[in-house]
Design a protein around this motif. Sequence first.
Motif, PDB file in Angstrom:
ATOM      1  N   LEU A 138      57.914  -0.382 -34.546  1.00  0.00           N
ATOM      2  CA  LEU A 138      57.852  -0.158 -36.136  1.00  0.00           C
ATOM      3  C   LEU A 138      56.947   0.283 -37.086  1.00  0.00           C
ATOM      4  O   LEU A 138      56.490   1.049 -38.244  1.00  0.00           O
ATOM      5  N   ASP A 183      62.782   6.281 -37.679  1.00  0.00           N
ATOM      6  CA  ASP A 183      63.683   5.840 -37.545  1.00  0.00           C
ATOM      7  C   ASP A 183      64.360   5.330 -36.556  1.00  0.00           C
ATOM      8  O   ASP A 183      64.462   6.046 -35.106  1.00  0.00           O
ATOM      9  N   ILE A 193      66.069   4.884 -33.669  1.00  0.00           N
ATOM     10  CA  ILE A 193      67.498   4.095 -32.615  1.00  0.00           C
ATOM     11  C   ILE A 193      67.954   3.374 -31.671  1.00  0.00           C
ATOM     12  O   ILE A 193      68.758   2.925 -32.336  1.00  0.00           O
ATOM     13  N   ASP A 226      63.438  -7.059 -38.423  1.00  0.00           N
ATOM     14  CA  ASP A 226      63.740  -5.661 -38.051  1.00  0.00           C
ATOM     15  C   ASP A 226      62.534  -5.133 -36.605  1.00  0.00           C
ATOM     16  O   ASP A 226      61.671  -5.822 -36.529  1.00  0.00           O
ATOM     17  N   PRO A 227      62.765  -4.162 -36.637  1.00  0.00           N
ATOM     18  CA  PRO A 227      64.365  -3.076 -36.619  1.00  0.00           C
ATOM     19  C   PRO A 227      65.194  -4.131 -35.282  1.00  0.00           C
ATOM     20  O   PRO A 227      64.522  -4.592 -34.472  1.00  0.00           O
ATOM     21  N   LEU A 229      68.175  -3.540 -33.112  1.00  0.00           N
ATOM     22  CA  LEU A 229      68.669  -2.499 -31.712  1.00  0.00           C
ATOM     23  C   LEU A 229      69.759  -2.207 -31.097  1.00  0.00           C
ATOM     24  O   LEU A 229      69.799  -3.284 -31.205  1.00  0.00           O
ATOM     25  N   PRO A 230      70.519  -1.074 -30.890  1.00  0.00           N
ATOM     26  CA  PRO A 230      69.951  -0.177 -31.525  1.00  0.00           C
ATOM     27  C   PRO A 230      70.471  -0.280 -32.716  1.00  0.00           C
ATOM     28  O   PRO A 230      71.018  -1.018 -33.555  1.00  0.00           O
ATOM     29  N   HIS A 231      69.611   1.452 -33.727  1.00  0.00           N
ATOM     30  CA  HIS A 231      70.067   1.360 -35.164  1.00  0.00           C
ATOM     31  C   HIS A 231      71.389   0.953 -35.911  1.00  0.00           C
ATOM     32  O   HIS A 231      72.024   1.595 -35.313  1.00  0.00           O
ATOM     33  N   ARG A 290      73.207   1.831 -37.686  1.00  0.00           N
ATOM     34  CA  ARG A 290      73.844   2.808 -38.595  1.00  0.00           C
ATOM     35  C   ARG A 290      74.282   4.644 -37.939  1.00  0.00           C
ATOM     36  O   ARG A 290      74.443   4.854 -38.438  1.00  0.00           O
ATOM     37  N   ALA A 291      73.190   4.506 -36.630  1.00  0.00           N
ATOM     38  CA  ALA A 291      73.342   5.425 -36.381  1.00  0.00           C
ATOM     39  C   ALA A 291      74.071   6.004 -35.998  1.00  0.00           C
ATOM     40  O   ALA A 291      74.897   7.710 -35.432  1.00  0.00           O
TER      41      ALA A 291
END
Length: 187
Positions: A80, A106, A108, A122-123, A125-127, A129-130
């Motif tokens: 990140l 980003d 993902i 952060d981050p 995972l998974p993103h 909103r992906a």
Amino acid sequence: MAMILVAVGANLATHDGRTAYQVCNAAVDALERLPGLQLVTMSRWYRSAPVPRSNQPDYVNGVARLEAQDLTAADPVMLLAMLARIEQDFGRERTVANAARTLDLDIIAMGARGATIRHRPDPILPHPRAHLRAFVLLPLREVAPDWIHPVLGLGVDALIDRLPLADRSNDAISVVSGDEGGSGQAG
């Protein structure tokens, strides 16, 4: 080796006049130079409207599939930080949520088969909103067609099928041809 899926997007030109399309291509070159990572494949570029809808220019989006060659590159926090540095190098300014940007990178998914689950810090995972975004899922399908969302247990095609038809129509998202030059106005 860990699979890493990185979304690449932009909708503003840089101060030196590079279009969003040119910035995205240059960002992929920068990803290739990150220590401990190898670019396996890159999707085609897609043009999509901003989410949520606004009067911003359209975005250019794609997904890079990388492999971590060492433990540092496979660390989500370290990765990140490396991505944030690339964004800064291309003039990214963080102002408000969903603001137009010169570059957005980003993570993902990452880990063995992209199956790492990480709730904080952060981050995430998974993103988070992906799975709701055609501009991530359509290019992701090109580079990791067998990826399974580790929280939802659904494959990429099933996730795409769950998107509203309006979000995946040709009016909402389309493949960028190589001579289009991309979106993003100088200024």
